[in-house]
Motif scaffolding. Structure first.
Motif, PDB file in Angstrom:
ATOM      1  N   GLY A   1     131.992  80.409  32.103  1.00 35.17           N
ATOM      2  CA  GLY A   1     133.467  79.800  32.189  1.00 35.17           C
ATOM      3  C   GLY A   1     133.679  79.330  33.778  1.00 35.17           C
ATOM      4  O   GLY A   1     134.336  78.322  33.625  1.00 35.17           O
ATOM      5  N   ILE A   2     132.564  79.767  34.855  1.00 32.17           N
ATOM      6  CA  ILE A   2     132.654  79.317  36.020  1.00 32.17           C
ATOM      7  C   ILE A   2     132.273  77.752  35.787  1.00 32.17           C
ATOM      8  O   ILE A   2     132.859  76.798  36.400  1.00 32.17           O
ATOM      9  N   SER A   3     131.341  77.543  35.182  1.00 27.61           N
ATOM     10  CA  SER A   3     130.557  76.018  34.934  1.00 27.61           C
ATOM     11  C   SER A   3     131.716  75.271  34.275  1.00 27.61           C
ATOM     12  O   SER A   3     131.810  73.969  34.451  1.00 27.61           O
ATOM     13  N   LEU A   4     132.411  75.594  33.193  1.00 33.13           N
ATOM     14  CA  LEU A   4     133.337  74.977  32.643  1.00 33.13           C
ATOM     15  C   LEU A   4     134.769  74.550  33.177  1.00 33.13           C
ATOM     16  O   LEU A   4     135.598  73.613  32.902  1.00 33.13           O
ATOM     17  N   SER A   5     135.053  75.336  34.439  1.00 27.88           N
ATOM     18  CA  SER A   5     136.315  75.215  35.223  1.00 27.88           C
ATOM     19  C   SER A   5     136.264  74.039  35.856  1.00 27.88           C
ATOM     20  O   SER A   5     135.236  73.216  36.215  1.00 27.88           O
ATOM     21  N   ARG A   6     137.523  73.543  35.957  1.00 29.26           N
ATOM     22  CA  ARG A   6     137.859  72.340  37.054  1.00 29.26           C
ATOM     23  C   ARG A   6     138.715  72.640  38.049  1.00 29.26           C
ATOM     24  O   ARG A   6     138.879  71.819  38.832  1.00 29.26           O
ATOM     25  N   GLY A   7     139.121  73.830  38.086  1.00 31.40           N
ATOM     26  CA  GLY A   7     140.202  74.174  39.147  1.00 31.40           C
ATOM     27  C   GLY A   7     139.452  74.431  40.553  1.00 31.40           C
ATOM     28  O   GLY A   7     138.273  74.529  40.613  1.00 31.40           O
ATOM     29  N   GLN A   8     140.259  73.973  41.615  1.00 29.02           N
ATOM     30  CA  GLN A   8     139.703  74.369  42.890  1.00 29.02           C
ATOM     31  C   GLN A   8     139.466  75.857  43.220  1.00 29.02           C
ATOM     32  O   GLN A   8     138.430  76.127  43.926  1.00 29.02           O
ATOM     33  N   TRP A   9     140.188  76.756  42.620  1.00 27.38           N
ATOM     34  CA  TRP A   9     140.039  78.134  42.779  1.00 27.38           C
ATOM     35  C   TRP A   9     140.010  78.756  41.319  1.00 27.38           C
ATOM     36  O   TRP A   9     140.471  78.628  40.356  1.00 27.38           O
ATOM     37  N   ILE A  10     139.067  79.807  41.276  1.00 26.25           N
ATOM     38  CA  ILE A  10     138.653  80.471  40.099  1.00 26.25           C
ATOM     39  C   ILE A  10     139.021  81.797  40.095  1.00 26.25           C
ATOM     40  O   ILE A  10     138.829  82.581  40.974  1.00 26.25           O
ATOM     41  N   HIS A  11     139.762  82.261  39.077  1.00 23.92           N
ATOM     42  CA  HIS A  11     139.903  83.888  39.035  1.00 23.92           C
ATOM     43  C   HIS A  11     139.315  84.116  37.662  1.00 23.92           C
ATOM     44  O   HIS A  11     139.756  83.844  36.481  1.00 23.92           O
ATOM     45  N   ILE A  12     138.324  85.211  37.722  1.00 20.28           N
ATOM     46  CA  ILE A  12     137.816  85.695  36.650  1.00 20.28           C
ATOM     47  C   ILE A  12     138.745  87.024  36.301  1.00 20.28           C
ATOM     48  O   ILE A  12     139.208  87.879  36.945  1.00 20.28           O
ATOM     49  N   LEU A  13     139.358  87.034  35.071  1.00 21.24           N
ATOM     50  CA  LEU A  13     140.050  88.162  34.651  1.00 21.24           C
ATOM     51  C   LEU A  13     139.616  88.965  33.364  1.00 21.24           C
ATOM     52  O   LEU A  13     139.479  88.307  32.274  1.00 21.24           O
ATOM     53  N   HIS A  14     139.182  89.981  33.451  1.00 19.94           N
ATOM     54  CA  HIS A  14     138.726  90.829  32.261  1.00 19.94           C
ATOM     55  C   HIS A  14     139.828  91.403  31.379  1.00 19.94           C
ATOM     56  O   HIS A  14     140.842  91.447  31.609  1.00 19.94           O
ATOM     57  N   ASP A  15     139.369  91.181  29.952  1.00 22.92           N
ATOM     58  CA  ASP A  15     140.537  91.266  28.879  1.00 22.92           C
ATOM     59  C   ASP A  15     141.089  92.386  28.831  1.00 22.92           C
ATOM     60  O   ASP A  15     142.104  92.629  28.261  1.00 22.92           O
ATOM     61  N   ASP A  16     140.863  93.675  29.727  1.00 24.30           N
ATOM     62  CA  ASP A  16     141.430  94.937  29.487  1.00 24.30           C
ATOM     63  C   ASP A  16     142.245  95.107  31.104  1.00 24.30           C
ATOM     64  O   ASP A  16     142.967  96.066  31.224  1.00 24.30           O
ATOM     65  N   ASP A  17     142.137  94.259  31.800  1.00 26.45           N
ATOM     66  CA  ASP A  17     143.131  94.231  33.315  1.00 26.45           C
ATOM     67  C   ASP A  17     144.038  93.097  33.143  1.00 26.45           C
ATOM     68  O   ASP A  17     144.247  92.430  32.056  1.00 26.45           O
ATOM     69  N   CYS A  18     144.832  93.079  34.163  1.00 24.51           N
ATOM     70  CA  CYS A  18     146.073  92.195  34.092  1.00 24.51           C
ATOM     71  C   CYS A  18     146.618  91.809  35.377  1.00 24.51           C
ATOM     72  O   CYS A  18     146.071  92.381  36.535  1.00 24.51           O
ATOM     73  N   VAL A  19     147.495  90.787  35.721  1.00 22.21           N
ATOM     74  CA  VAL A  19     147.953  90.526  36.818  1.00 22.21           C
ATOM     75  C   VAL A  19     149.715  90.476  36.857  1.00 22.21           C
ATOM     76  O   VAL A  19     150.177  90.468  35.746  1.00 22.21           O
TER      77      VAL A  19
END
Length: 454
Positions: A192-210
């Motif tokens: 996922g990190i490798s496929l990203s194009r954003g300047q900042w990366i947020h890893i969010l696990h499927d059982d958490d939320c923001v």
């Protein structure tokens, strides 16, 4: 908070689903702009496995509250596009050396005319669906448009694929990839990190939320920040299977209320990790410089990554709680504790970071980390016994003895072994000792000799 919403919360906590739903819909009539009510309704429907209703209520709230989402979904539907399941493309393989270890390299973004978004949100998934819609909705409700944020779901070969579930509320916004085979948890994060194009990366696990405001608040602080800042974090809340917040995270007690660059962060994170993944964002160039998650650490891998970053970069701190970390019976952490693997990974993580910590702080941080985590694991060594896993408890004890064999640590261990609840592991140790010749018993396992007056 409206009376109907409060009543709904109480009824939901007590498991009175239909009454909770009625209260929430009454609350929506009074305040249709309240995202928390839509989210609560989604939780109640999900708890009853009413997936169609869960999807419907989330789509209703998202369409009403986020004009960027409504516009993107409408444009997608009007275009009559049939979205196909994307197969994860090949990722360039390489390594980055930090200290004595090689970490997976993250390739830089290929230059193109298309501007890069500020954010990439990476949601790694595998089979679990109980909280996935809630997780996705928590991001989608604050999605600021494709120019500012891309959302990637990386499916680690779930059976069946989670394509349809993700698209039920993310079609037109979320980009879904599926690995052709299960590559492991941490390699999936790195994809996922490798496929990203954003300047900042947020890893969010499927059982958490923001919570609403997470991305906006951080972007206000991080946009235009100096290159010395490589990552950022905030406080968070622990919440349970029913979506109820049970306590605040530890971050606020460590770093206080003042946002900015925390002092002596390396000395703090080097000893233990008070952060949780949903409350952390990392600059992509930081990964390009230092690599991704170390795949050989079964757990506590984020702690090692955060230490690696803290050696080379400053961190930014936001004291508000805009992220939630879920405590539930299906957490991987619980299995790691029961098997004793967590203790092994903690020890390995300390050994890895010892190789790259600054020379002037290396010994002090390592000693403190060993002592702290000896105590941390010892207080949790009885957890495997609750499920009858004596081997798991023994493994934890073996690992913590590799962390700290000081007289003080051994005294704590022997005191712990006198407790009634740990009798099974005590008896197992005695049986093993009785089968070994006295001359071969390790010194640290021999009881202290007491002089007897003649």
């Amino acid at each position: 908070m409206a009376i109907n919403q409060v009543e709904g919360n109480i009824l939901q906590e007590e498991g009175h689903w239909e009454e909770a739903i009625a209260s929430y819909y009454q609350a929506l009539k009074l305040n249709p702009q309240n995202w928390e009510i839509y989210n609560r309704l989604g939780q109640v429907y999900q708890a009853q496995n009413q997936i169609t209703e869960t999807i419907s209520v989330y789509r209703q709230g998202l369409t009403l509250l986020n004009p960027h989402y409504a516009k993107a979904v409408a444009a997608y539907q009007n275009a009559a596009i049939t979205q196909e399941m994307l197969v994860t493309p090949p990722i360039p393989q390489g390594e980055v050396t930090v200290g004595d270890y090689e970490f997976p390299a993250i390739p830089p973004v290929t230059e193109s005319e298309k501007p890069r978004p500020f954010w990439t949100v990476v949601i790694p998934v595998y089979n679990r669906t109980n909280y996935l819609l809630e997780c996705l909705a928590s991001v989608l409700v604050q999605w600021p448009g494709a120019e500012q944020m891309e959302i990637l779901v990386i499916d680690n070969a779930s059976t069946p694929p989670l394509f349809d579930l993700v698209n039920s509320i993310g079609r037109g916004v979320i980009r879904y990839y599926r690995n052709q085979e299960n590559i492991g948890v941490l390699p999936n994060h790195n994809v996922g990190i490798s496929l990203s194009r954003g300047q900042w990366i947020h890893i969010l696990h499927d059982d958490d939320c923001v919570l609403p405001g997470f991305y906006n608040r951080l972007q206000q602080s991080l946009q235009g920040c100096p290159d010395s800042i490589g990552a950022a974090f905030g406080n968070f809340e622990y919440f349970n299977e029913k979506g109820t917040v049970v306590e605040k995270g530890e971050v606020i007690s460590w770093f206080g209320d003042d946002k900015g660059i925390p002092q002596n962060f390396l000395q703090a994170i080097g000893v233990t990790c008070p952060l949780q993944v949903p409350a952390v964002v990392i600059r992509r160039v930081t990964h390009e410089q230092l690599g991704g998650y170390y795949p050989h650490l079964v757990c506590a891998s984020e702690w090692e990554l955060y230490k690696r970053i803290a050696v080379s970069y400053n961190w930014w701190y936001e004291p508000e709680s805009f992220a939630r970390y879920r405590i539930h019976s299906h957490r991987l952490t619980d299995d790691d504790l029961s098997s004793g693997i967590l203790a092994t990974s903690i020890r390995q993580g300390i050994e890895i970071s010892k190789s790259y910590l600054p020379v002037e702080h290396r010994a002090d941080i390592t000693i403190q980390a060993c002592s702290y985590n000896f105590n941390y694991c010892l207080t949790r060594a009885a957890i495997p016994l609750k499920s009858g896993n004596v081997a798991g408890a023994l493994r934890m004890l073996q690992e913590i003895l590799k962390l700290d064999r000081s007289p003080q640590a051994l005294a704590k261990l022997f005191a712990w072994l006198t407790q009634d609840e740990v009798a099974p592991v005590r008896e197992e140790i005695i049986a093993k000792l009785l089968s070994v010749p006295v001359d071969n018993i390790p010194t640290e396992l021999q009881p202290p000799q007491t002089a007897i007056a003649p």
